[in-house]
Design a protein around this motif. Structure first.
Motif, PDB file in Angstrom:
ATOM      1  N   SER A 166      33.654 -35.849  13.645  1.00  0.00           N
ATOM      2  CA  SER A 166      33.065 -37.029  14.311  1.00  0.00           C
ATOM      3  C   SER A 166      32.233 -36.664  15.543  1.00  0.00           C
ATOM      4  O   SER A 166      31.184 -37.295  15.773  1.00  0.00           O
ATOM      5  CB  SER A 166      34.160 -38.014  14.716  1.00  0.00           C
ATOM      6  N   GLN A 211      28.692 -36.425  14.967  1.00  0.00           N
ATOM      7  CA  GLN A 211      27.981 -37.695  14.771  1.00  0.00           C
ATOM      8  C   GLN A 211      27.720 -38.397  16.103  1.00  0.00           C
ATOM      9  O   GLN A 211      26.696 -39.062  16.259  1.00  0.00           O
ATOM     10  CB  GLN A 211      28.761 -38.568  13.802  1.00  0.00           C
ATOM     11  N   GLN A 267      36.084 -30.752   6.546  1.00  0.00           N
ATOM     12  CA  GLN A 267      35.929 -32.190   6.461  1.00  0.00           C
ATOM     13  C   GLN A 267      34.457 -32.522   6.317  1.00  0.00           C
ATOM     14  O   GLN A 267      33.594 -31.754   6.756  1.00  0.00           O
ATOM     15  CB  GLN A 267      36.459 -32.791   7.779  1.00  0.00           C
ATOM     16  N   GLY A 283      35.483 -47.191   7.477  1.00  0.00           N
ATOM     17  CA  GLY A 283      35.490 -48.459   8.196  1.00  0.00           C
ATOM     18  C   GLY A 283      34.153 -48.737   8.844  1.00  0.00           C
ATOM     19  O   GLY A 283      33.196 -47.967   8.685  1.00  0.00           O
ATOM     20  N   ALA A 301      31.307 -45.828   8.649  1.00  0.00           N
ATOM     21  CA  ALA A 301      31.597 -44.391   8.763  1.00  0.00           C
ATOM     22  C   ALA A 301      32.740 -44.076   7.812  1.00  0.00           C
ATOM     23  O   ALA A 301      33.516 -44.957   7.431  1.00  0.00           O
ATOM     24  CB  ALA A 301      31.987 -44.024  10.196  1.00  0.00           C
TER      25      ALA A 301
HETATM   26  C1  2NL Z   1      40.149 -39.570   7.273  1.00  0.00           C
HETATM   27  C2  2NL Z   1      39.516 -40.628   8.078  1.00  0.00           C
HETATM   28  C3  2NL Z   1      37.491 -41.243   9.069  1.00  0.00           C
HETATM   29  C4  2NL Z   1      35.612 -41.770  10.417  1.00  0.00           C
HETATM   30  C5  2NL Z   1      36.441 -40.855   9.840  1.00  0.00           C
HETATM   31  C6  2NL Z   1      33.916 -41.982  12.177  1.00  0.00           C
HETATM   32  C7  2NL Z   1      32.963 -41.294  12.891  1.00  0.00           C
HETATM   33  C8  2NL Z   1      32.265 -41.953  13.857  1.00  0.00           C
HETATM   34  C9  2NL Z   1      32.505 -43.247  14.107  1.00  0.00           C
HETATM   35  C10 2NL Z   1      33.468 -43.888  13.385  1.00  0.00           C
HETATM   36 CL1  2NL Z   1      31.101 -41.146  14.783  1.00  0.00          CL
HETATM   37  N1  2NL Z   1      34.161 -43.253  12.417  1.00  0.00           N
HETATM   38  N2  2NL Z   1      34.571 -41.309  11.222  1.00  0.00           N
HETATM   39  C11 2NL Z   1      35.834 -43.115  10.176  1.00  0.00           C
HETATM   40  C12 2NL Z   1      36.905 -43.508   9.393  1.00  0.00           C
HETATM   41  C13 2NL Z   1      37.735 -42.568   8.828  1.00  0.00           C
HETATM   42  O1  2NL Z   1      38.254 -40.263   8.520  1.00  0.00           O
HETATM   43  O2  2NL Z   1      41.180 -39.792   6.716  1.00  0.00           O
HETATM   44  N3  2NL Z   1      39.531 -38.403   7.190  1.00  0.00           N
HETATM   45  C14 2NL Z   1      40.031 -37.320   6.445  1.00  0.00           C
END
Ligand code: 2NL
Length: 357
Positions: free
Chosen positions: A175, A178, A212, A288, A309
């Motif tokens: 993240s 991003q 990831q 989400g 995202a």
């Molecule tokens: C999971 C869950 C997630 C995100 C990652 C994200 C990044 C930004 C803003 C908001 Cl910059 N969200 N990333 C969002 C939801 C889930 O990963 O279980 N990953 C293995």
């Protein structure tokens, strides 16, 4: 003349090599050779004597010359036979195996995933693996008391007592890449961020380093419907199932609101996983709508822009796609496992030249 004939033919027959043969040729046929000297005597002979001696000498000269040529090629043949006997080569032997590497499944899947999202207009972003706690946590709306920030779960970089820089961590997700993209490029934005991430976790199903890929799409009219379509298209193409079916389950992440975990329909017949059919569900990713606080941290006005995202584990989806049941294949880069699942070099151990990978 007969004596000369006997002498030279015998010497030629016994000559041991090119050198000796040449010496014999000079002694017999050279300018001052014995046969040349005999030729010279023809001048003092009577015409009758010359008539028999002349042709006889010429015949002798030709005979000795022929004998030398014959012996020379005989010696060359014998030398070649010697070499062929000494230097023989069995061209029917199998060749030595060539060590060859292959693309690691994690690298291959990263390439597959980035190619599929590139087709949907996402660009690829990369960033540092050591991040400040602001990029890794604060910018993602992860409160300072959140358990994910504890040393139980996150690797903190060692620091000197007097070091007044902010704490640095090994990034726990991609993240922060991003967040950096938002700050650098603003909206609208479509990026995916693949890479290594780190968590203090080590058991049968977790390794302290894993891979990831996260995705982010920002615009003025992005909804969860767009998220659903993008993820369905991705899963259909990536897992190569036409009848892909996804289930969005309400969940919670600090960085998205609302949040959903995404499952894919599957069956486990006879221990073999099949996607797109059956009555089971397998969790494949989290997703989400980006939390307004995260947009603000990225310098984006949440009153104008919103976006979705998602994040998924590359190692995990690689294992699902290629039927690899055990993390050892990746983490130890255990060649026996990689080979078993068709990824390691196809070279096999041989008796000659030691073991090859
Ligand atoms: C999971 C869950 C997630 C995100 C990652 C994200 C990044 C930004 C803003 C908001 Cl910059 N969200 N990333 C969002 C939801 C889930 O990963 O279980 N990953 C293995």
């Amino acid at each position: 003349m007969d004596d000369l004939r006997q002498k030279y033919l015998a010497a030629i027959a016994e000559a041991k090599g090119e050198g000796q043969l040449e010496e014999i040729r000079v002694a017999a046929l050279g300018k001052k050779g014995e046969i040349a000297l005999e030729m010279r005597k023809l001048g003092q002979m009577s015409p009758e004597e010359r008539q028999t001696a002349g042709p006889a000498l010429n015949a002798l000269k030709a005979e000795v010359n022929d004998a030398i040529l014959a012996r020379r090629s005989g010696l060359a043949d014998a030398a070649l036979d010697e070499r062929l006997k000494a230097e023989w080569l069995d061209v029917t032997l199998p060749s030595r195996p060539v060590r060859s590497g292959t693309v690691h499944p994690v690298s291959q899947v990263t390439e597959e995933v980035t190619a599929l999202f590139a087709d949907m207009g996402f660009s690829v972003a990369e960033g540092p693996q050591v991040e400040t706690d602001w990029y890794n946590f604060d910018a993602l709306n992860i409160a300072s008391h959140h358990p994910a920030r504890a040393e139980m779960d996150t690797f903190y970089m060692a620091r000197a007592e007097e070091d007044d820089r902010p704490p640095h961590v090994l990034r726990t997700h991609t993240s922060p890449v991003q967040i950096r993209s938002m700050l650098a490029q603003g909206a609208p934005l479509r990026v995916i961020a693949p890479g290594r991430v780190y968590r203090a976790d080590f058991d049968q199903t977790h390794t302290p380093m894993f891979h990831q890929v996260e995705g982010l799409a920002l615009d003025t009219d992005i909804s969860m419907a767009n998220l659903k379509w993008v993820l369905e298209e991705f899963c259909r193409a990536f897992f190569e199932v036409d009848d892909v079916e996804l289930r969005f389950r309400a969940s919670h992440f600090p960085f998205t609101e609302p949040s959903a975990e995404v499952d894919i329909r599957c069956s486990w017949e006879g221990g073999a996983l099949k996607l797109g059919e059956g009555d089971d569900w397998l969790e494949i990713l989290g997703s989400g709508m980006v939390h307004p606080n995260v947009l603000k941290a990225g310098g984006i006005d949440p009153e104008v822009y919103q976006g979705f995202a998602f994040g998924m584990g590359i190692d995990r989806i690689a294992m699902l796609k290629y039927g690899i049941p055990d993390l050892r294949a990746f983490f130890e880069s255990d060649l026996r496992w990689l080979r078993h699942y068709g990824f390691a070099s196809t070279a096999v151990p041989t008796m000659r030249g030691g073991l090859t990978a």
